[in-house]
Design an enzyme around this catalytic site. Structure first.
Site, PDB file in Angstrom:
ATOM      1  N   LYS A   1       0.853  -1.194   0.000  1.00  0.00           N
ATOM      2  CA  LYS A   1       0.000   0.000   0.000  1.00  0.00           C
ATOM      3  C   LYS A   1       0.887   1.242   0.000  1.00  0.00           C
ATOM      4  O   LYS A   1       1.862   1.303   0.757  1.00  0.00           O
ATOM      5  CB  LYS A   1      -0.896  -0.013   1.247  1.00  0.00           C
ATOM      6  CG  LYS A   1      -1.932   1.115   1.281  1.00  0.00           C
ATOM      7  CD  LYS A   1      -2.794   1.032   2.547  1.00  0.00           C
ATOM      8  CE  LYS A   1      -3.927   2.053   2.528  1.00  0.00           C
ATOM      9  NZ  LYS A   1      -4.777   1.993   3.730  1.00  0.00           N
TER      10      LYS A   1
ATOM     11  N   SER B   1      -9.866   2.091   2.642  1.00  0.00           N
ATOM     12  CA  SER B   1      -8.955   2.819   1.780  1.00  0.00           C
ATOM     13  C   SER B   1      -7.966   1.947   1.019  1.00  0.00           C
ATOM     14  O   SER B   1      -7.458   2.357  -0.018  1.00  0.00           O
ATOM     15  CB  SER B   1      -8.180   3.840   2.601  1.00  0.00           C
ATOM     16  OG  SER B   1      -7.294   3.204   3.495  1.00  0.00           O
TER      17      SER B   1
ATOM     18  N   SER C   1     -10.292  -0.057   6.809  1.00  0.00           N
ATOM     19  CA  SER C   1      -9.607   0.059   5.511  1.00  0.00           C
ATOM     20  C   SER C   1      -8.941  -1.208   5.001  1.00  0.00           C
ATOM     21  O   SER C   1      -8.493  -1.243   3.860  1.00  0.00           O
ATOM     22  CB  SER C   1      -8.564   1.176   5.562  1.00  0.00           C
ATOM     23  OG  SER C   1      -9.199   2.428   5.511  1.00  0.00           O
TER      24      SER C   1
END
Lengths: 491, 93
Positions: free
Chosen positions: A75, A156, A180
């Site tokens: 990420k 997210s 997330s």
């Protein structure tokens, strides 16, 4: 020949050790797959192939490590030394960290290969991965009833969930402040775990809300997620909130035996307007566990309803403080103004996206003179009540079962103009961050549109082992077919 | 939430906002604050605020230098470099 991009991590490690495949072949197969979902912000293919070559050498001379040669996505909120790290924000468009986050450092030391940095909602703020300065991410799942509509992957960590679900990577890192990891794992039909707060170091993870942020992982199986979490967890002196708790071998917890396990079903999660299919999959999950010998117990978490409101005070408050560092002076974007204050304001006005601005504004407001007690302090008091709810519940049960989200994936563009509607998506995941507990999402079935639905298991603090053990049972009972189902492929 | 409040908070947060953004934020912040207001219904008398879920006390360490000589790293992302300094707009007239 088996498709190398469909292997599990556990199987790939066996094949690598048996020298049936090489890390270079495995990495190349993943690099060759086109990213038609906009899941990556930065690809690091060259570096990946170099890492794979080194990995092959270690397999040759018998010094291979725990995750040697396994291609992963990171990420783009984890700082990676020498590799651009954007947080999906324009304000960090050209930021190249001079240091490595502890989580990615541990993965490098375990021999894994980094394919690239994955897309996300800017600074981790969002539930749709539409809040990215580098474009929205498309859910790899094609709906069987509405094949022409593009759905969100959740957020997210939408990019990370997408690459794992579509076979672009074998696993990925994520961060979870209010859901997330778990919500996108649910929307994309894969496993996602957020461990106990303090289990993984936050060093080098770009901060959103520090008392809630926690790193975790995505994988296609429970076993793979256990392997990955074991690699990234552990005490780190560079993060004062990282715990000194002993780190168990999580893969050993997949015993297949949950006889006598007490599973709590919280009545407050039974929302009035929740779609029937969510209730159905939840009941089904309880039934699976019961058939495996668990005892189902009705429990109450009375302050559940307040968790989201407390979250939308605490998280923006911490964010407004954390994001004060982006001022255009020492790194990142700079837009010159007529004086220093004006430079700050212009830089931040140009560099941050709408959702980030919204949360900075909310946070600044609730912390401003005259409002601190009414909002921030009040939210912290409610936070204690929510934590205490879980403490009482765990006097009756060992683990809690809930749906991961109140719905499956929604079409891109939906809820965009209504922040509250978007926030309500996290109603089942947020309380777990508020209480600092571990949570895992396991794919359990499909909704009426043919899109994945996840079930969430919530554990006691430091008891990820029970989560893995229970998730393994659900996984086997659900027999969920991810990659071979309706995944969008390049033409 | 009115226009003046939005402008005041934006100034506190050092955020340059366009008029359209200000207008949108006026509505959205009203909604968000309205939503979180529900907490006022909860009785929190005698409840101590919980700022962190970490139970143990923060660890202390010796105050000693553990690294250094990283000038190039520190300056690597400098938006405007001038002889190893960060350059900003003139502050003192």
């Amino acid at each position: 020949m088996t498709d190398l991009t469909h292997l599990t991590i556990a199987d790939a490690l066996k094949s690598l050790t048996a020298k049936e495949i090489t890390a270079t072949e495995l990495t190349q197969a993943h690099i060759d797959k086109p990213d038609i979902y906009n899941a990556y912000i930065t690809k690091t293919s060259e570096q990946a192939l170099e890492q794979a070559k080194e990995s092959d050498a270690r397999y040759q001379n018998g010094t291979a490590k725990a995750l040697d040669g396994i291609p992963l996505g990171i990420k783009d909120l984890f700082c990676t030394k020498g590799v651009r790290t954007t947080a999906a924000s324009k304000i960090l468009e050209n930021f190249v960290p001079p240091y490595e986050s502890t989580v990615t450092q541990k993965l490098l030391e375990s021999g894994s290969v980094f394919l690239g940095k994955t897309n996300l909602d800017e600074f981790g703020m969002g539930s749709s991965n539409t809040n990215s300065a580098y474009g929205k991410v498309i859910n790899p799942w094609r709906s069987s009833t509405t094949p022409n509509i593009e759905y969100v992957p959740g957020g997210s960590s939408g990019g990370s969930a997408t690459i794992v679900a579509s076979g672009l990577a074998m696993g990925a890192t994520g961060t979870d402040t209010g859901g997330s990891i778990r919500q996108p794992a649910g929307f994309c039909g894969i496993v996602g775990i957020k461990p106990t707060y303090g289990r993984c170091s936050r060093y080098g993870v770009i901060a959103y809300a520090s008392s809630l942020d926690q790193a975790g992982v995505f994988a296609r199986t429970v076993e793979d997620s256990a392997l990955l979490l074991h690699a990234i967890a552990g005490h780190d002196p560079k993060d004062s909130t990282s715990a000194t708790q002993p780190l168990p071998d999580f893969t050993k917890s997949l015993t297949g035996d949950i006889r006598g396990l007490k599973v709590g079903i919280p009545k407050e999660y039974r929302l009035k307007d929740m779609p029937e299919e969510i209730q159905k999959i939840w009941d089904q999950g309880a039934e699976w566990l019961k058939s495996a010998g668990a005892e189902i117990i009705d429990i109450s978490l009375p302050h559940t309803k307040s968790a989201l409101a407390a979250y939308y005070i605490i998280a923006p408050a911490e964010a407004s403080s954390n994001l004060a560092r982006y001022d255009g002076v020492r790194y990142g974007l700079r837009v010159e103004g007529k004086d220093l204050d004006d430079t700050y304001a212009k830089t931040r006005g140009a560099g941050f996206g709408d959702e980030v601005k919204r949360r900075i504004m909310t946070g600044t407001y609730v912390l401003s003179a005259g409002y601190y007690d009414a909002y921030y302090k009040k939210a912290q008091k409610v936070r204690r009540l929510i934590r205490d709810d879980f403490v009482s519940a765990y006097e009756q049960c060992d683990v809690i079962l809930t749906p991961t989200s109140p719905s499956g994936a929604f079409p891109i563009g939906e809820k965009e103009d209504d922040p509250i509607k978007m926030y309500l998506n996290d109603v089942f995941t947020v309380p777990i961050n508020i209480a600092g507990l571990p949570g895992i999402s396991v794919p359990a079935g499909l909704d009426t549109k043919g899109l994945p639905l996840g079930l969430q298991l919530i554990g006691k603090a430091w008891d990820e082992e029970t989560l893995f053990r229970t998730a393994d049972i659900i996984e086997k009972a659900a027999d969920f077919k991810g990659l071979t189902l309706n995944i969008r492929q390049a033409a | 939430m009115d226009q003046q409040t939005v402008a005041r908070v934006a100034a506190l947060a050092r955020l340059d906002l366009h008029d359209a953004q200000k207008k949108m934020l006026e509505t959205q912040l009203t909604d968000i604050i309205g939503f979180v207001e529900q907490l006022s219904e909860i009785n929190t008398d005698n409840i101590t605020p919980l700022s962190s879920v970490v139970d143990s006390e923060l660890p202390l360490r010796k105050d000693e230098v553990t690294d250094g000589q990283k000038k190039e790293d520190v300056l690597a992302n400098n938006p405007e470099e001038n002889e190893d300094f960060y350059v900003v707009t003139k502050i003192i007239e």
